[in-house]
Design an enzyme around this catalytic site. Structure first.
Site, PDB file in Angstrom:
ATOM      1  N   LYS A  23      21.350  69.264  72.236  1.00  0.00           N
ATOM      2  CA  LYS A  23      20.067  69.941  72.005  1.00  0.00           C
ATOM      3  C   LYS A  23      20.121  70.593  70.642  1.00  0.00           C
ATOM      4  CE  LYS A  23      15.994  71.377  73.180  1.00  0.00           C
ATOM      5  NZ  LYS A  23      15.521  70.772  71.901  1.00  0.00           N
ATOM      6  N   LYS A  32      22.251  68.175  66.146  1.00  0.00           N
ATOM      7  CA  LYS A  32      21.274  68.448  65.068  1.00  0.00           C
ATOM      8  C   LYS A  32      21.009  67.145  64.342  1.00  0.00           C
ATOM      9  CE  LYS A  32      19.151  72.042  63.233  1.00  0.00           C
ATOM     10  NZ  LYS A  32      18.781  73.320  63.872  1.00  0.00           N
ATOM     11  N   ASP A  81      12.865  72.101  63.084  1.00  0.00           N
ATOM     12  CA  ASP A  81      13.669  72.991  62.240  1.00  0.00           C
ATOM     13  C   ASP A  81      12.909  73.023  60.909  1.00  0.00           C
ATOM     14  OD1 ASP A  81      16.570  74.350  62.238  1.00  0.00           O
ATOM     15  OD2 ASP A  81      16.312  73.468  60.260  1.00  0.00           O
ATOM     16  N   THR A  99      11.557  81.890  68.244  1.00  0.00           N
ATOM     17  CA  THR A  99      12.711  82.232  67.407  1.00  0.00           C
ATOM     18  C   THR A  99      12.504  83.582  66.713  1.00  0.00           C
ATOM     19  OG1 THR A  99      12.976  79.865  67.055  1.00  0.00           O
ATOM     20  CG2 THR A  99      14.307  81.339  65.692  1.00  0.00           C
ATOM     21  N   ASN A 101       8.055  79.043  60.338  1.00  0.00           N
ATOM     22  CA  ASN A 101       7.917  79.329  61.760  1.00  0.00           C
ATOM     23  C   ASN A 101       8.685  80.582  62.174  1.00  0.00           C
ATOM     24  OD1 ASN A 101       9.454  78.711  64.624  1.00  0.00           O
ATOM     25  ND2 ASN A 101       7.244  78.392  64.699  1.00  0.00           N
TER      26      ASN A 101
HETATM   27  P1  NDP Z   1      10.030  76.259  58.190  1.00  0.00           P
HETATM   28  O1  NDP Z   1      10.081  74.942  57.525  1.00  0.00           O
HETATM   29  O2  NDP Z   1       8.910  76.578  59.094  1.00  0.00           O
HETATM   30  O3  NDP Z   1      10.097  77.417  57.083  1.00  0.00           O
HETATM   31  C1  NDP Z   1      11.154  77.509  56.202  1.00  0.00           C
HETATM   32  C2  NDP Z   1      10.881  78.638  55.236  1.00  0.00           C
HETATM   33  O4  NDP Z   1      12.051  78.874  54.448  1.00  0.00           O
HETATM   34  C3  NDP Z   1       9.783  78.310  54.243  1.00  0.00           C
HETATM   35  O5  NDP Z   1       9.142  79.490  53.854  1.00  0.00           O
HETATM   36  C4  NDP Z   1      10.560  77.687  53.091  1.00  0.00           C
HETATM   37  O6  NDP Z   1       9.917  77.768  51.837  1.00  0.00           O
HETATM   38  C5  NDP Z   1      11.807  78.541  53.089  1.00  0.00           C
HETATM   39  N1  NDP Z   1      12.911  77.708  52.584  1.00  0.00           N
HETATM   40  C6  NDP Z   1      13.414  76.594  53.141  1.00  0.00           C
HETATM   41  N2  NDP Z   1      14.401  76.063  52.401  1.00  0.00           N
HETATM   42  C7  NDP Z   1      14.515  76.883  51.349  1.00  0.00           C
HETATM   43  C8  NDP Z   1      15.367  76.880  50.232  1.00  0.00           C
HETATM   44  N3  NDP Z   1      16.306  75.916  50.048  1.00  0.00           N
HETATM   45  N4  NDP Z   1      15.220  77.900  49.341  1.00  0.00           N
HETATM   46  C9  NDP Z   1      14.290  78.868  49.526  1.00  0.00           C
HETATM   47  N5  NDP Z   1      13.449  78.912  50.572  1.00  0.00           N
HETATM   48  C10 NDP Z   1      13.570  77.939  51.461  1.00  0.00           C
HETATM   49  O7  NDP Z   1      11.445  76.410  58.948  1.00  0.00           O
HETATM   50  P2  NDP Z   1      11.840  77.411  60.127  1.00  0.00           P
HETATM   51  O8  NDP Z   1      11.119  78.699  59.976  1.00  0.00           O
HETATM   52  O9  NDP Z   1      11.739  76.667  61.396  1.00  0.00           O
HETATM   53  O10 NDP Z   1      13.402  77.616  59.830  1.00  0.00           O
HETATM   54  C11 NDP Z   1      13.894  78.668  59.026  1.00  0.00           C
HETATM   55  C12 NDP Z   1      15.367  78.893  59.361  1.00  0.00           C
HETATM   56  O11 NDP Z   1      15.502  79.250  60.737  1.00  0.00           O
HETATM   57  C13 NDP Z   1      16.275  77.683  59.163  1.00  0.00           C
HETATM   58  O12 NDP Z   1      17.554  78.139  58.782  1.00  0.00           O
HETATM   59  C14 NDP Z   1      16.358  77.097  60.556  1.00  0.00           C
HETATM   60  O13 NDP Z   1      17.533  76.336  60.726  1.00  0.00           O
HETATM   61  C15 NDP Z   1      16.410  78.374  61.382  1.00  0.00           C
HETATM   62  N6  NDP Z   1      16.028  78.272  62.791  1.00  0.00           N
HETATM   63  C16 NDP Z   1      14.842  77.733  63.168  1.00  0.00           C
HETATM   64  C17 NDP Z   1      14.494  77.696  64.496  1.00  0.00           C
HETATM   65  C18 NDP Z   1      13.163  77.209  64.959  1.00  0.00           C
HETATM   66  O14 NDP Z   1      12.912  77.284  66.154  1.00  0.00           O
HETATM   67  N7  NDP Z   1      12.295  76.734  64.097  1.00  0.00           N
HETATM   68  C19 NDP Z   1      15.426  78.160  65.547  1.00  0.00           C
HETATM   69  C20 NDP Z   1      16.613  78.786  65.018  1.00  0.00           C
HETATM   70  C21 NDP Z   1      16.896  78.813  63.696  1.00  0.00           C
HETATM   71  P3  NDP Z   1       9.229  76.429  51.215  1.00  0.00           P
HETATM   72  O15 NDP Z   1       8.088  76.128  52.106  1.00  0.00           O
HETATM   73  O16 NDP Z   1       8.850  76.824  49.829  1.00  0.00           O
HETATM   74  O17 NDP Z   1      10.305  75.377  51.252  1.00  0.00           O
HETATM   75  O1  2IT Z   2      18.396  76.034  64.967  1.00  0.00           O
HETATM   76  C1  2IT Z   2      17.819  75.984  66.060  1.00  0.00           C
HETATM   77  O2  2IT Z   2      18.250  76.559  67.068  1.00  0.00           O
HETATM   78  C2  2IT Z   2      16.571  75.214  66.142  1.00  0.00           C
HETATM   79  N1  2IT Z   2      16.113  74.678  65.130  1.00  0.00           N
HETATM   80  C3  2IT Z   2      15.851  75.057  67.454  1.00  0.00           C
HETATM   81  C4  2IT Z   2      16.496  73.994  68.291  1.00  0.00           C
HETATM   82  C5  2IT Z   2      15.775  73.607  69.539  1.00  0.00           C
HETATM   83  O3  2IT Z   2      16.229  72.633  70.146  1.00  0.00           O
HETATM   84  O4  2IT Z   2      14.796  74.239  69.936  1.00  0.00           O
END
Ligand code: NDP
Ligand code: 2IT
Length: 448
Positions: free
Chosen positions: A93, A129, A169, A213, A244
């Protein structure tokens, strides 16, 4: 660099030798190993069964070509991958990341973290992943759809409700999940809802998954503050990113009485001393998919900073929620100097090891991602549960489950840290507790 015993060092050296050029993966492994000496000393059976060596070797790694055609008719080729890391606790997952920086080392670090995170939730989910070096920025809906269809045309043979359950992600939200699920459904001719999570509410999705999250990380922060006799009321917060995780962290922080004064994207950050206007932020990021400077254009009193660091903005609590290694030692020193009392990782591994050490030395409360951001995957597991029973739960019921899960994860980390002689060290607590559950299952299941 932190230390660990000779035995763990030789296992770690082997990991680096066998997987060269994967610095993020090495970093994630090292960080877990730094916590494990006491647990390995207490449990000789884990060494006997070579649990650590097996944990660092993915059960399966899949890499594939993703050919697609852009709107001008030109052929484009990306690389897709899925790392099925560990299935001792349940089907693999974990999310899919679409970002130009994606390579195998990044997906392996994320998959490795996911094993322990998923174990901490207490739910029956293994760790995996995947993703692609596809860059969704500036692409039309049609291009996104064609890419997702091509990606799934290869991935579908490796996933399933009982095998491997992807989700979103970075760069993968409900739009992409829709195109991916649609193609899976078409190829397999079965409406297998439980094959992917983060689905839309009309077609098998679950309430609260979108918010989970960010909400979960905020609940975790609340627990950390409560353990110190404090709370979020009146606190100033800074949240990096505006995707997100960040948007729903802002929402819950505001609901719990904090004032969030800054957020960012890869183009820079906005500082809004009056507190972010969440409706405007959602409009710009979720509806228009625009850059963050547009926020400052439309909001009086807010300013956009293209260069410089969001961590320069003074705050009581910081939630790095964008990407790995975005918060360095220099940033950590600035946060400490400005009086920050708690840092919670909404993203996966956003703080560098040196930054984490600075927080620890300064007694800043620190919530590691594998515990603090586990609310997303935990609510994915609730989505799978609803899919399996063909049921759908109310927002209130599901959010209560999420809040309870985050409370339990915090308590597990807190108690484990105490048990192993490092009170309040939630990094140790998370690593040891997550490892312990997976290791026990691996021993029980024989040589897998
Ligand atoms: P999104 O794509 O929704 O948002 C990512 C955000 O981070 C955007 O604002 C983006 O800016 C910025 N960003 C991404 N890459 C970079 C970079 N290299 N440098 C600067 N800014 C960056 O992703 P999520 O919100 O889903 O994910 C954010 C983090 O949370 C990640 O590390 C992900 O692994 C983690 N995560 C996500 C979960 C989920 O349920 N979605 C669960 C647990 C962890 P821009 O648009 O300009 O690229
Ligand atoms: O990093 C993470 O935990 C996620 N991007 C969510 C994974 C999931 O299966 O909901």
């Amino acid at each position: 660099m932190g230390q660990f015993s000779e035995r763990l060092s030789s296992i770690f050296d082997d990991v680096v030798r066998r997987s060269p050029g994967e610095p993020e993966f090495h970093q994630a492994v090292r960080e877990v190993f730094e916590s494990l000496d006491p647990v390995v000393a207490k449990h000789p059976e884990f060494a006997e069964h070579k649990i650590l060596q097996r944990l660092c070797e993915p059960e399966r790694q899949i890499m594939f070509r993703v050919p697609w055609q852009d709107d001008s008719g030109e052929v484009q080729i990306n690389r897709g991958m899925r790392v099925q890391f560990n299935s001792a606790l349940g089907p693999y997952k974990g999310g899919l990341r679409f970002h130009p920086s994606v390579n195998l080392g990044i997906i392996k670090f994320l998959g490795f973290e996911q094993i322990f995170k998923n174990a901490l939730t207490g739910m029956p989910i293994g760790g995996g992943k995947g993703g692609s070096d596809f860059d969704p920025k500036g692409r039309s809906d049609q291009e996104i759809m064609r890419f997702c269809q091509s990606f799934m045309t290869e991935l579908y043979r490796n996933i399933g409700e009982y095998t491997d359950v992807p989700a979103g992600d970075i760069g993968v939200g409900s739009r992409e999940i829709g195109y991916l699920f649609g193609q899976y459904k078409r190829i397999t001719n079965s409406y297998e809802s439980g094959v992917i999570t983060g689905k839309g509410l009309d077609w098998g999705g679950a309430l609260v998954r979108t918010e989970a999250t960010g909400y979960g990380a905020t609940y975790f922060l609340q627990e950390m503050l409560a353990a110190r006799g404090s709370d979020l009321e009146g606190r100033t917060a800074v949240v990096s990113g505006s995707g997100n995780v960040a948007v729903y962290a802002v929402e819950k922080l505001q609901q719990l009485g904090a004032k969030v004064v800054a957020c960012s994207d890869s183009s820079g950050y906005v500082h809004d001393p009056d507190g972010l206007n969440l409706d405007l932020l959602k409009q710009i990021k979720e509806v228009e998919r625009a850059r963050i400077d547009v926020y400052a254009e439309r909001r009086s009193g807010a300013r956009f900073v293209a260069d410089g660091s969001i961590w320069d903005v003074p705050c009581d609590v910081a939630l790095p929620s964008a990407t790995q290694n975005e918060l360095t030692a220099d940033h950590a020193a600035t946060l400490v100097k400005n009086g920050c009392v708690a840092v919670v990782e909404g993203a996966n591994m956003p703080c560098t090891p040196d930054a984490v050490r600075i927080f620890s030395e300064a007694k800043v409360a620190f919530g590691p991602g594998k515990a603090a951001n586990a609310g997303g995957v935990a609510t994915s597991a609730l989505e799978m549960q609803q899919n399996a029973s063909r049921d759908s739960w109310s927002f209130e019921f599901t959010e209560a489950r999420l809040a309870e899960t985050m409370r339990n994860i915090h308590q597990t980390c807190y108690e484990t840290a105490e048990e192993y002689g490092s009170p309040l060290d939630l990094v140790k607590g998370a690593n040891i507790a997550g490892f312990h559950r997976v290791a026990r299952a691996m021993v029980a299941l024989g040589l897998i």
